[in-house]
Structure formats: structure tokens, C-alpha cells
Write an enzyme that holds these catalytic residues in place. Sequence first.
Site, PDB file in Angstrom:
ATOM      1  N   GLU A  64       0.840  -1.198   0.000  1.00 27.27           N
ATOM      2  CA  GLU A  64       0.000   0.000   0.000  1.00 27.27           C
ATOM      3  C   GLU A  64       0.877   1.250   0.000  1.00 27.27           C
ATOM      4  O   GLU A  64       0.805   2.088  -0.904  1.00 27.27           O
ATOM      5  CB  GLU A  64      -0.897  -0.026   1.231  1.00 27.27           C
ATOM      6  CG  GLU A  64      -1.687   1.242   1.508  1.00 27.27           C
ATOM      7  CD  GLU A  64      -2.307   1.203   2.885  1.00 27.27           C
ATOM      8  OE1 GLU A  64      -3.527   1.039   2.963  1.00 27.27           O
ATOM      9  OE2 GLU A  64      -1.558   1.327   3.886  1.00 27.27           O
ATOM     10  N   ASP A 261     -10.310   1.722   5.860  1.00 24.48           N
ATOM     11  CA  ASP A 261     -10.192   1.493   4.423  1.00 24.48           C
ATOM     12  C   ASP A 261     -11.223   2.302   3.645  1.00 24.48           C
ATOM     13  O   ASP A 261     -10.939   2.835   2.570  1.00 24.48           O
ATOM     14  CB  ASP A 261     -10.395   0.006   4.095  1.00 24.48           C
ATOM     15  CG  ASP A 261      -9.106  -0.786   4.060  1.00 24.48           C
ATOM     16  OD1 ASP A 261      -8.126  -0.352   4.698  1.00 24.48           O
ATOM     17  OD2 ASP A 261      -9.082  -1.855   3.414  1.00 24.48           O
TER      18      ASP A 261
END
Length: 384
Positions: A64, A261
Site C-alpha cells: 500500500e 479502508d
Amino acid sequence: MAAFETKTYRNVFKEIGKIDAEIEKRLKDVVDTFFWDEEERIYHDAGEDMGYLTDTGNNDARTEGMSYGMMMCVQLDMKEQFDRIWKWAKTYMFMTEGDNEGYFAWSCETTGKKNADGPAPDGEEFFAMALFFASHRWGDGEGIFEYSRQAREILEAMVHKGEDGRKGCPMFNRENGQILFVPGMDFTDPSYHLPHFYELFALWADEKDREFFKRAAKVSREYLAGCCHPKTGLNAEYANFDGTPMDKELPWGFFGNFFSDAYRTAANIGLDAEWFGEDKGQIGVPLKMMKFFGTNIEAVRCVYAIDGTPIDKTVLHPVGLMATMAQGALTVPYSEDPESDFAVAKRWVEWFWDQPLRKGVRRYYDNCLYLFAMLALSGNYRIW
């Protein structure tokens, strides 16, 4: 017309009254802190020719953050740091055997030792997009720095693993065209849906995969319109293929609420609106969210079910949420009318402008989203 055609990008900070000099200084200060400040940096050089971004809350490097760092660097014309991050990822994260051959281990120690042997598809998406942009901005080099070939190989694996006797599973459900939370799972993460990336993959991926990515862009826009609550605009962290929130507890927790998220979805919709402007019902989502939160900035410190019911749980990333909400302003046309929808969006952009980077152990995720919002709202998050 959207930026893909016009090559013109909104500077929302100017729209709310900031001047070029202060915008440029603010962006420079944020970049300097993120990459170079000894106390607050996220990026670190490693040896003579590598570098990594660290998740300060978990003391590891994740695909990420690594892929985010590459996207930041190509947008900022920081080729040396881009190449350092990419070499670290290829050296330590890339997997060359087993079911996940061709993917990247989602977490490594900052020494390079793998913490996992599985991937997280949002990393691969950002790796591929950043590599294509690097190819177009700086030109392809040799080996791992032949950026466009590396990008195509990542996408080929994401779509075709598991076919014709190949080991492993793809990162997309090939039947419905949706990105998976992880290969082999039967659900998705709404914040992984990046239709603005898929539109470009449909131009630059291997020719055999271009139709798939064009379809994925359409599917994702429709999915985002459906998975976000019709009144609040909120979406779950994990969701089923029909858009309903994840309704079961997984071994690592429950993810059916609007939590960390999920914050990225508004930012993704904002960037897609800026780049392509194609509306399947998703472009109105960030404004619904802004109106749901209202005029109380403290509302970002509460966890919610997607219908707006407050949940007794600690928010981990309020600065990240503020940043993504502000980036969602890209969905709202400029207006000088104080009663307009832009007046609602303007309030979030002003709140974000007044919010400094997060400090302390949890700053990684918040400040990644913060820097992306700074780029997007200043007209510097571009298609290359």
C-alpha cells in the site's frame, strides 16, 4: 469535459481563495516533511540505491505505502526516490515462486524480510499505474526500470493467474469484473475500486486485456454507486459483490462499517470525476457524505454503520478521513453561490487546509491520504 481530454486540472485551493505562492509553499512543506523531516518522515533511504515507506503504526513496509510512494514521486517528478522505492519493492517484496508468484508480499520488515506470503491487490493496482506514468514521464530504462513492461506484467498476472494450469488465483473476479480483497476471496473492498486507473489500463495493458479493463471501469463505477448508502453516502470497508456490507466477522475482525479502508472511496470517486467525469451514479456520493457529517468537524471522530448509526469504536485516522472528504470536492462544480453544493464542499477543503499533517506513531496512513489530497486539490495529481 474531463482532464483526460482537456489536460486541464482544477486547483480547488485557488477556487476557495488561496494564491499560487501559498499553495506551492504548502505543498512543498508537506512533501519536505513526508520525505525528509527526521522526526516525521514516512520515506527512508536504504543503502545506496533503495528506499521504503514505513507504516509507523506497525513498523513495517507495505505494498500500500510503497505503491503510494511511487505514485507520489511520479506526480512530483522525483525520479530518484521513485526508482529507489521500486527497487526495494522488487528486491524484497516481489514473489518468484509458489501460488503468488508474480505478486508482491503485502508486508515486509523494514530490513526486507517478508512478513507475509500473500498480496493485497490495491498495491498491485498502484504499482502498475505509477509505472505507466513513469514510463510516459521519464521514459523506459532497462531491466526492472523498463517501467511499461513491468506494469503490463503486473496486470497480466492480476487478470490471468489460475488460467491454463497456472498456479494461484487472479486479483479480479473474471466473471463480474470486480477487484478482490485478496486473491481467492469471494468479496471486495470498495476502496480498491479504481475506475480511473482501469480506463488507462484499457489503453496501455497488453492488448488481450484491454477489453477486460474497459469493462472493469464500467463495473466499478456502477458498483460504487450501489455500495454507498443512498442517504449518507457511506460505504463499508469490505463488501459483497452485490454492494451490501460484509455481514460476517472474519478471523481478523468485522469490517462491515464505515472505517479506515472505506475513507479512500470518496477520494477515489473525486479523482475519477476529475480525470474522466463519467457518472454511473457514483459522482454524487462524496457530497452526500459531506452533508451527512454536516457542519461539525468533530463528526469525523466517530465510527458509523453505513446508514449513519454511530458505533462505539475508536477512530484511528480522523486526519485521513478529513483529507479524503476534501478530495471528494473534485466531484462538485465550482460556484460562487453561498447556498450551492460547492459551498458545502468548500467548507471541507477549508477544514483540510487548516489541518496540519498528523504527528506521532499513527501518522503513516493519515499522511499518505493527506499528501494525495494536497496533490489532487492543487491540480497536481495528473494523468501522465
